[in-house]
Each structure stands twice: as structure tokens, then as C-alpha cells.
Design an enzyme around this catalytic site. Structure first.
Site, mmCIF file in Angstrom:
data_model
loop_
_atom_site.group_PDB
_atom_site.id
_atom_site.type_symbol
_atom_site.label_atom_id
_atom_site.label_comp_id
_atom_site.label_asym_id
_atom_site.label_seq_id
_atom_site.Cartn_x
_atom_site.Cartn_y
_atom_site.Cartn_z
ATOM 1 N N ASP A 89 0.855 -1.193 0.000
ATOM 2 C CA ASP A 89 0.000 0.000 0.000
ATOM 3 C C ASP A 89 0.887 1.239 0.000
ATOM 4 O OD1 ASP A 89 -1.923 1.963 0.405
ATOM 5 O OD2 ASP A 89 -3.073 0.734 1.817
ATOM 6 N N ARG A 123 -0.356 4.397 -0.389
ATOM 7 C CA ARG A 123 -1.191 5.597 -0.257
ATOM 8 C C ARG A 123 -0.748 6.517 0.875
ATOM 9 N NH1 ARG A 123 -6.907 2.587 -0.341
ATOM 10 N NH2 ARG A 123 -5.620 1.175 0.878
#
Ligand SMILES: [Zn+2]
Length: 190
Positions: A124, A126
Site C-alpha cells: 500500500d 497511499r
């Protein structure tokens, strides 16, 4: 945050009710706040931070549950009031081209986390600074977060998350493995 360009507010009728929309341009990424007209009157609004997924949101992919999560959020928030932040970090922020390459690896049997690692990314990638910026811009100090991802709960800085509301999606034969990996390896609560 510097260099954020903010649009006017416009009205957007949708099949889930009528929303207001406002765009936030951060360098080459254009995010969207989609909110109900009564937002100002709600002390603790329901907020969904939805990460862009072009394949799931726009072309009906059932490889993931993003499209269904967005529909669930729009329906609930349309009824109860609140805001969806459409966060333009496609493919957990690896971009569309890399996401398609990750899908090609998944076709060969790698799971979603392994495929990202093969391409040199974390599971991930983000970040949530712009989300915090948008919430503060609207004066939202506390909220009920609509998510199955506990990482989102940790990452909204000093904005108080009073409650986590789950999104319940029924798995299909194409995304049950993907949903299991999200649950087992990425800590998603399902
Ligand atoms: Zn998706």
C-alpha cells in the site's frame, strides 16, 4: 499544503440522490469532495475516503470490491448526510499502468500483495495528507469513518474519528481470494 487549487461548488444529481461536488487539484492529481447539502448542520458526519479504482468504479470490474464499496457509500451518505472524498491514488497509489502490470502478475497466480512486491512497491503506497487538508477545509473536526481499513483510521492526524462504520460486501468468485488477502495480510476488518 501548498499548491492546492480549489474549484467552485457545483450540484451533481446522481442515482443515489443529489450531491454537491468540489474539486481539489494537487499537482497532477485532481481529487473530489462529494457531499450532501446539509453537511454544515451535521456535528459528526459520515465520511468515506474512497481510493480511485478506475476498473472497479467505472468499468464494473469484479476483481475487487471498490465499485460496490463506492455504491454502498453513496447510498448511505446520500441518505444520512456526509461526505465522500474521492482520492485519486489509483491502484493504492501505484498508478493505472502499474496496476495493470500487477493484474497481469495476478493472472499468473501471484496475490495482490506479492504482485506489488514483484513490481518494487509496498502493498500500500497511499498517503492521506490531502484528505486531512480537505476535511479541515470543510471545518470537519470529528467524523464517523466508513471503512474496513484500520490504516485509514490512524492516518487522519488530529481529526477525531468517533466511530468506524463497516462496509459489508458479499464476495464473488473473482474477488474472494483478493478480499481474503486484504483481511489476512493487510489488516482489513471484514
Ligand atoms: Zn478496485
Amino acid at each position: 499544503m501548498n499548491n492546492i487549487e480549489i474549484s467552485q461548488i457545483a450540484t451533481l444529481p446522481t442515482k443515489y440522490g443529489t450531491f454537491k461536488i468540489q474539486a481539489f487539484k494537487e499537482d497532477d492529481k485532481e481529487h473530489l469532495a462529494i457531499f450532501t447539502e446539509n453537511l454544515d448542520e451535521i456535528e459528526t458526519p459520515i465520511v468515506r475516503v474512497h481510493s480511485e479504482c478506475l476498473t472497479g468504479d467505472a468499468i464494473g470490474s469484479v476483481k475487487c470490491d471498490c465499485g460496490e464499496q463506492l455504491a454502498f457509500a453513496q447510498e448511505l451518505i446520500g441518505k444520512e448526510g456526509g461526505m465522500i472524498i474521492y482520492h485519486r491514488q489509483e491502484g493504492r497509489n501505484i498508478g493505472l499502468l502499474n496496476k495493470v502490470n500487477a493484474y497481469a502478475l495476478q493472472d499468473k497466480g501471484f496475490d495482490t500483495v506479492e504482485a506489488n512486491h514483484q513490481l518494487g512497491f509496498k502493498a500500500d503506497e497511499r498517503t492521506y495528507e490531502v484528505v486531512e487538508f480537505i476535511l479541515k477545509y470543510f471545518g470537519i473536526k470529528e467524523l464517523k469513518l466508513l471503512t474496513n481499513n484500520p490504516r485509514k483510521i490512524e492516518s487522519l492526524g488530529d481529526i477525531k474519528i468517533v466511530e468506524r462504520l463497516p462496509i459489508q460486501i458479499t464476495p464473488n468468485p473473482y474477488n474472494e481470494d483478493y478480499l481474503r488477502v486484504k483481511k489476512d495480510q493487510m489488516g482489513h476488518l471484514l
